[in-house]
Design an enzyme around this catalytic site. Sequence first.
Site, PDB file in Angstrom:
ATOM      1  N   ASP A 105      39.668 106.370 133.455  1.00 56.05           N
ATOM      2  CA  ASP A 105      40.452 105.864 134.581  1.00 56.05           C
ATOM      3  C   ASP A 105      39.985 106.609 135.830  1.00 56.05           C
ATOM      4  OD1 ASP A 105      42.197 104.474 136.151  1.00 56.05           O
ATOM      5  OD2 ASP A 105      43.989 104.898 134.969  1.00 56.05           O
TER       6      ASP A 105
HETATM    7  C1  BGC Z   1      44.688 102.780 137.544  1.00 52.73           C
HETATM    8  C2  BGC Z   1      43.937 101.790 136.709  1.00 52.73           C
HETATM    9  C3  BGC Z   1      43.046 100.952 137.603  1.00 52.73           C
HETATM   10  C4  BGC Z   1      42.113 101.889 138.341  1.00 52.73           C
HETATM   11  C5  BGC Z   1      41.111 101.167 139.215  1.00 52.73           C
HETATM   12  C6  BGC Z   1      43.791 103.574 138.476  1.00 52.73           C
HETATM   13  O1  BGC Z   1      44.515 104.302 139.397  1.00 52.73           O
HETATM   14  O2  BGC Z   1      45.398 103.652 136.692  1.00 52.73           O
HETATM   15  O3  BGC Z   1      44.841 100.996 135.994  1.00 52.73           O
HETATM   16  O4  BGC Z   1      42.355 100.004 136.865  1.00 52.73           O
HETATM   17  O5  BGC Z   1      42.895 102.735 139.158  1.00 52.73           O
HETATM   18  O6  BGC Z   1      41.665 100.656 140.354  1.00 52.73           O
END
Ligand code: BGC
Length: 752
Positions: A284
């Site tokens: 993530d």
């Molecule tokens: C989130 C993810 C997301 C990623 C990309 C993160 O802060 O937890 O779910 O896909 O950002 O935007």
Amino acid sequence: MKDKIFVALLLLSLLLQGCANNTTPASTAGNEIERKIDSLLKQMTLEEKIGQMNQVSFSGENAEARELVYKGRAGSIINITNPELINSLQQVAMEESRLKIPLIIGRDVIHGFKTIFPVPLGQAASFDPQLVEDGARVAAIEAASTGINWTFAPMIDIARDPRWGRITESLGEDPYLTSVLGAAMIKGFQTDNLSDSTAIAACPKHFAGYGAAEAGKDYNSTFIPERLLRNVYLPSFETAVKAGAATFMTSFNDNDGIPSSGNKFILKQVLRKEWGFDGFVVSDWTSIAEMVSHGFCKDGKEAAEKAVNAGVDMDMVSELYQKRLQELLQEGKVKQAVIDEAVRNILRVKFRLGLFAKPYVNTGAEGVLYAEAHLLKAKEAAIKSAILLKNEANVLPLGEHIKTIAVTGPMADAPHDQLGTWVFDGDKNHTITPLKALQQQYGDKIRILYAQGTAYSRDIKTNGIPAAVSIARSADVVLAFVGEESILSGEAHSLSGLNLQGAQSELIEAVAKTGTPVVTIVMAGRPLTIERDAALSKAVVFNFHPGTMGGPAIADLLFGKAVPGGKLPVTFPKTAGQIPLYYAHNNTGRPWQGGEILLNDIPQEAGQTSLGNTSFHLDTGVEPLYPFGYGLSYTTFEYSNLRLSGTQMTASDVLTVSVDIANTGSYDATEIAQLYVQDCFASVTRPVKELKRFDRIPLKAGEKKNVTFTLPIAELAFYNIEMKKVVEPGDFNLWVGPDSRDGLTSSFTVVN
Ligand code: BGC
């Protein structure tokens, strides 16, 4: 039964033949891909390999991005959406860079790209896999038309805590419902052919356990023991692998002290070894670097080491692979084979997406975004996602006698907020709000009065309420649109209290006092504690943020052009203090027996007692406000004649359950019938009920249908005292009914 065994054996033998036969088209294509990867790996420098493992974020034209792509130092870009820019960067990758490896372009396309569908929790209320698949299909078609190859969805975290803002992105509290709908979403995004020009790679997230964040605070630690992890939090991810998900994302949380981006057990043992996943794993956003804040790594270098050795193939934006992998390799802390394997996984997905052959997007495609068919599908989704929680004296649907309606509340005309969380591309100018839809559809037939009451959900000012009261007095019915602004749910937006924000409850109370019947329509990102508001309302319709077409959907529902049929994908508590509150809890040694002793029944200076010996809260008891699976209709349904194909089953049998369902009211409608099972005793304690099947049953007014569910007994397997997935012989209870609380009941036994 013998016939079934024969068919099962036949299928098994066909399957085995298929596995043994290496010349099937799929495996030939697979071998071809592996050969191409081998050849690329031989040519790639270490920098180019590490480059593939590096995802960078850029949204606009950027010389640095071009330079990185040119040098093969970025395998993926997140957050660009301009098709011309995407093509020009792909051109650098495909025509100017040394090895001509395409980029994979990622974007959060969560519940629609431009045409916004209800938030995932809302879609889950439809209990309709086809609808969820169609919604993801629309999202993929729109996103792919701008050059996006990869979405970070579905979110299939089991979410049992409505304080957690991200519950809105989830498919609810239940492992089975989440598994079925998550797989449907993957199919919608990817189709059966990932290289189709309208397919985008899915990325089930967040692996694993993120939804169990302590106290519902986002990013918080979780403490899920392995058995619970395997029985509740992992099945939706295993189903996602079976559904062919191309990629996986690790979660932010540390579970039992191990951050997911450094968790070998879930990434290597479970995901790769047990489930055979052969796509790639992305971290993530900066979750590799965050392992330093967790206190799991001394510095960024150790974080990169732990992440790559645990099995995270691609680093989402923390740049630690880029900066540290080379020296880690030189020091022998990371093996070349680990890097090669990660690159292989990433290239495999790029080949499967057909990016080497067709890296560019057709920038001339017109009429795709907000296409009429997409808007209609979004409206259908918003209709099927609405849940009727209360309808006293059948105040809904609004009938011919309604001449004047008073529309009030901060969500009546909130084009941005009804879209819901994590919408980066949907434009609020395309939103049709309930007020606009009512005016468009009924403005010439009915007098529509509007006074906002309060300006936005958190607004505490009450000076707009008198105007709302005044229109309420002149109307036949009040439609009070309340709820949450979209920014109050979603990532990093957790709450400790779940009452309506601001002065919204005062608004409902004030308009209710006029004596005009109040219909409360809630648009929110999570279950809210609306007991008091519901009591003051004659009817309550709950919509998790319904998206672009929420207005027309709600107008149709209120006037009976459509009949509500959604069911709650998550339990609604009476108070936040009841949380976590979910239907599939264990029984305890002192289960609640009814007849609660409540706070005010205890005499003063009462001697210490164990107060009825059961597990409950003195002030709220044990019951939720509304149970999982609950939802009313404008019609009524009657269940009868529950029959099982047998009462003595073996683990290899298939149980057939049949029931009659009659539409006993006066509207054609669809009932979502639900089948639950309880494993009465086992080597470890088991939930009081678990959803095992559901089906949408359309019934004309007065019609009765026989409905059949087939349930392989093998699906009753769970991780037992020895951490083995088995069906244990013993007694089982079974229910078929309209929700997790009510239903017809029967029982059967599983024998050896
Ligand atoms: C989130 C993810 C997301 C990623 C990309 C993160 O802060 O937890 O779910 O896909 O950002 O935007």
